[in-house]
Scaffold this active site. Structure first.
Site, PDB file in Angstrom:
ATOM      1  N   ASP A   1      -7.678   1.849   4.837  1.00  0.00           N
ATOM      2  CA  ASP A   1      -8.381   1.377   5.886  1.00  0.00           C
ATOM      3  C   ASP A   1      -9.842   1.060   5.733  1.00  0.00           C
ATOM      4  O   ASP A   1     -10.483   0.850   6.497  1.00  0.00           O
ATOM      5  CB  ASP A   1      -8.298   2.093   6.969  1.00  0.00           C
ATOM      6  CG  ASP A   1      -6.697   2.589   7.341  1.00  0.00           C
ATOM      7  OD1 ASP A   1      -5.963   1.687   7.314  1.00  0.00           O
ATOM      8  OD2 ASP A   1      -6.478   2.972   8.516  1.00  0.00           O
TER       9      ASP A   1
ATOM     10  N   ASN B   1      10.617  -0.797  -9.833  1.00  0.00           N
ATOM     11  CA  ASN B   1       9.728  -2.168  -9.924  1.00  0.00           C
ATOM     12  C   ASN B   1       9.060  -2.388  -8.888  1.00  0.00           C
ATOM     13  O   ASN B   1       9.514  -2.760  -7.848  1.00  0.00           O
ATOM     14  CB  ASN B   1      10.744  -3.206 -10.091  1.00  0.00           C
ATOM     15  CG  ASN B   1      10.065  -4.542 -10.438  1.00  0.00           C
ATOM     16  OD1 ASN B   1       8.897  -4.816 -10.465  1.00  0.00           O
ATOM     17  ND2 ASN B   1      10.740  -5.630 -10.710  1.00  0.00           N
TER      18      ASN B   1
ATOM     19  N   GLY C   1       0.749  -1.169  -0.070  1.00  0.00           N
ATOM     20  CA  GLY C   1       0.046   0.132  -0.005  1.00  0.00           C
ATOM     21  C   GLY C   1       0.765   1.355  -0.029  1.00  0.00           C
ATOM     22  O   GLY C   1       0.384   2.401  -0.795  1.00  0.00           O
ATOM     23  N   SER C   2       2.048   1.220   0.600  1.00  0.00           N
ATOM     24  CA  SER C   2       2.843   2.283   0.537  1.00  0.00           C
ATOM     25  C   SER C   2       3.474   2.649  -0.655  1.00  0.00           C
ATOM     26  O   SER C   2       3.568   3.968  -1.090  1.00  0.00           O
ATOM     27  CB  SER C   2       4.100   1.928   1.758  1.00  0.00           C
ATOM     28  OG  SER C   2       3.767   1.538   2.673  1.00  0.00           O
TER      29      SER C   2
ATOM     30  N   HIS D   1      -5.404  -5.411   6.817  1.00  0.00           N
ATOM     31  CA  HIS D   1      -6.343  -4.679   6.062  1.00  0.00           C
ATOM     32  C   HIS D   1      -7.581  -5.702   5.857  1.00  0.00           C
ATOM     33  O   HIS D   1      -7.718  -6.894   6.124  1.00  0.00           O
ATOM     34  CB  HIS D   1      -5.884  -4.124   5.016  1.00  0.00           C
ATOM     35  CG  HIS D   1      -4.789  -2.685   5.306  1.00  0.00           C
ATOM     36  ND1 HIS D   1      -5.508  -1.534   5.597  1.00  0.00           N
ATOM     37  CD2 HIS D   1      -3.488  -2.793   5.399  1.00  0.00           C
ATOM     38  CE1 HIS D   1      -4.541  -0.804   6.253  1.00  0.00           C
ATOM     39  NE2 HIS D   1      -3.336  -1.442   5.979  1.00  0.00           N
TER      40      HIS D   1
ATOM     41  N   SER E   1      -4.296  -1.243   0.577  1.00  0.00           N
ATOM     42  CA  SER E   1      -3.350  -2.058   1.097  1.00  0.00           C
ATOM     43  C   SER E   1      -3.732  -3.235   1.281  1.00  0.00           C
ATOM     44  O   SER E   1      -5.081  -3.539   1.725  1.00  0.00           O
ATOM     45  CB  SER E   1      -2.769  -1.316   2.296  1.00  0.00           C
ATOM     46  OG  SER E   1      -1.699  -2.246   2.820  1.00  0.00           O
TER      47      SER E   1
END
Length: 434
Positions: A192, A286, A84-85, A218, A213
């Site tokens: 979230d 990547n 998710g980051s 999650h 994420s």
């Protein structure tokens, strides 16, 4: 499927059932996690099947998940990422692409966000040379308001990037309208809040770009993983390029000449006919996921509606059970929303005869897991000292969250017995200290 593989997968399912046979819940002994993945025998079988088939890179399962998840989330395109980051990094970086022309974000441009949140909503702004503009939140919803965002818009404001806090939607209709009025990009961090709605529409369908994420905490998990979604095909193409090394070609790995012009392009100062598979139009990365992860995601996706129902039910059981407890500010859904909750947030009144630390220590001592509301006020974190930013208004509530707030779990793995134990433990503590 061969008979041998079918027998193997049946054995895997049997193994899972044997492993999952646990004992009864023992209050104070059995760990009550604040979050976690809920994995069944089909999830285990999906992982094993992908491994047996040696689907070790992004491929058919990844593309199928992207298609089904985009449809489920009511967006035209979805691109899987390794976290998710990374999804947040891609979403913000996409807005800096030269392919957007004069609309692109440039170093020094300002982006409105909230002070109380998770770092990776804000980090991509700094990583792209943008300036975060921090606003405060309401304590009951843990979200900012349209008024606060409107007050923060200045001559250099170019975008708004906000997360739906703990599954509770921010007033996204109003903030999307502000973005449209001021010609700003809007990115929804929906990590979230998968399945939450505002004004009857899914969160993640209001912004130019949306991120999700698939970390085990999650709503769906792939172990690690994330996704960028959008309804804008030009932005989708930019996200794909940035995710896939920055290349201009849209062929999947292992594909060649999908456009039938592989050796007919001339770009930059490259020689005419340079192989399009090795022409790079962005400074990219990547950040792909693998088919093993996607296989798990496909299995999990079939259970999403049930997961969301369980999260709502568990949150309601805690909310009803703790109603009327003194010295605690209980959470409230944003008006006109139906959250698919990530956690149940509690704020200890600063005037209470006990501290957050004392209550958290008591709960942890009873094996009830707690978490802070992530980083609290980000401007107070060591990582952001000296970083370019602007603050609009007082961050009073963000500071209260830093000092007084925590949350407990509502994820589908919790039973009614566990939830009732959380309620009785909090009530016991407050009664003893009030």
């Amino acid at each position: 499927m061969s008979d041998r593989k079918a027998r193997l997968l049946d054995d895997v399912r049997t193994y899972h059932r044997e492993q999952e046979e646990g004992g009864p819940f023992v209050p104070g002994v059995t760990e009550i996690w604040p979050s976690g993945a809920v994995l069944d025998e089909e999830d285990r079988a999906a992982l094993v099947e992908a491994a047996v088939d040696l689907r070790i890179a992004a491929g058919h399962s990844s593309r199928r998940f992207e298609s089904l998840f985009a449809r489920k989330m009511k967006r035209r395109k979805a691109h899987l990422t390794n976290s998710g980051s990374s999804a947040n990094l891609l979403a913000v970086t996409a807005l800096t692409s030269h392919q957007l022309g004069e609309q692109r974000l440039r170093p020094g441009d300002e982006v409105i966000t909230v002070a109380a949140g998770f770092p990776t909503t804000v980090n991509p702004l700094l990583q792209n040379g943008l300036v975060p503009v921090f606003v405060d939140v309401d304590l009951a919803t843990c979200n900012t308001t349209a008024d606060r965002v409107a007050a923060a818009i200045g001559p250099r404001t170019r975008a708004i990037v906000i997360a739906h806090a703990l599954g509770n939607p921010f007033p996204v209709t109003e903030i999307a309208e502000l973005a449209a009025q001021h010609d700003l990009f809007l990115v929804e961090d929906n990590c979230d809040a998968v399945g939450s709605t505002y004004d009857g529409k899914l969160t993640g369908t209001f912004g130019d770009l949306t991120t999700v994420s698939f970390y085990p905490a999650h709503h769906l998990t792939m172990g690690e993983g994330g996704c960028v979604l959008t309804g804008d095909l030009a932005l989708a193409r930019i996200v794909e390029s940035l995710r896939d090394w920055g290349r201009d070609c849209w062929c999947e790995p292992g594909e060649s000449n999908k456009c039938l012009k592989r050796f007919s392009y001339q770009m930059g100062t490259l020689p005419a006919g340079y192989d399009h598979k090795y022409i790079f139009s962005h400074v990219g990365y990547n950040l792909k996921a693998t088919d093993v992860q996607a296989a798990l995601g496909l299995s999990q996706l079939r259970k999403l509606d049930d997961f969301c129902t369980a999260r709502r039910r568990n949150w309601r059981r805690l909310r009803d059970g703790l109603d009327g407890v003194p010295w605690l500010l209980l959470p409230r859904a944003t008006e006109r929303s139906d959250p698919s909750w990530f956690g149940f947030v509690l704020t200890v009144d600063p005037q209470a005869p006990f501290s957050r630390a004392a209550l958290v220590d008591f709960l942890e001592g009873r094996r009830i897991g707690t978490r802070r509301l992530f980083a609290g006020n980000l401007t107070r974190q060591p990582a952001y000292v000296g970083r370019p930013h602007r603050v609009v208004g007082e961050l009073t509530n963000s500071d209260i969250i830093t000092e007084q707030t925590f949350w407990v779990g509502v994820y589908p793995g919790l039973t009614d017995e566990m939830l009732d134990y959380i309620v009785s433990s909090i009530r016991e503590f407050v009664a003893a200290h009030g």
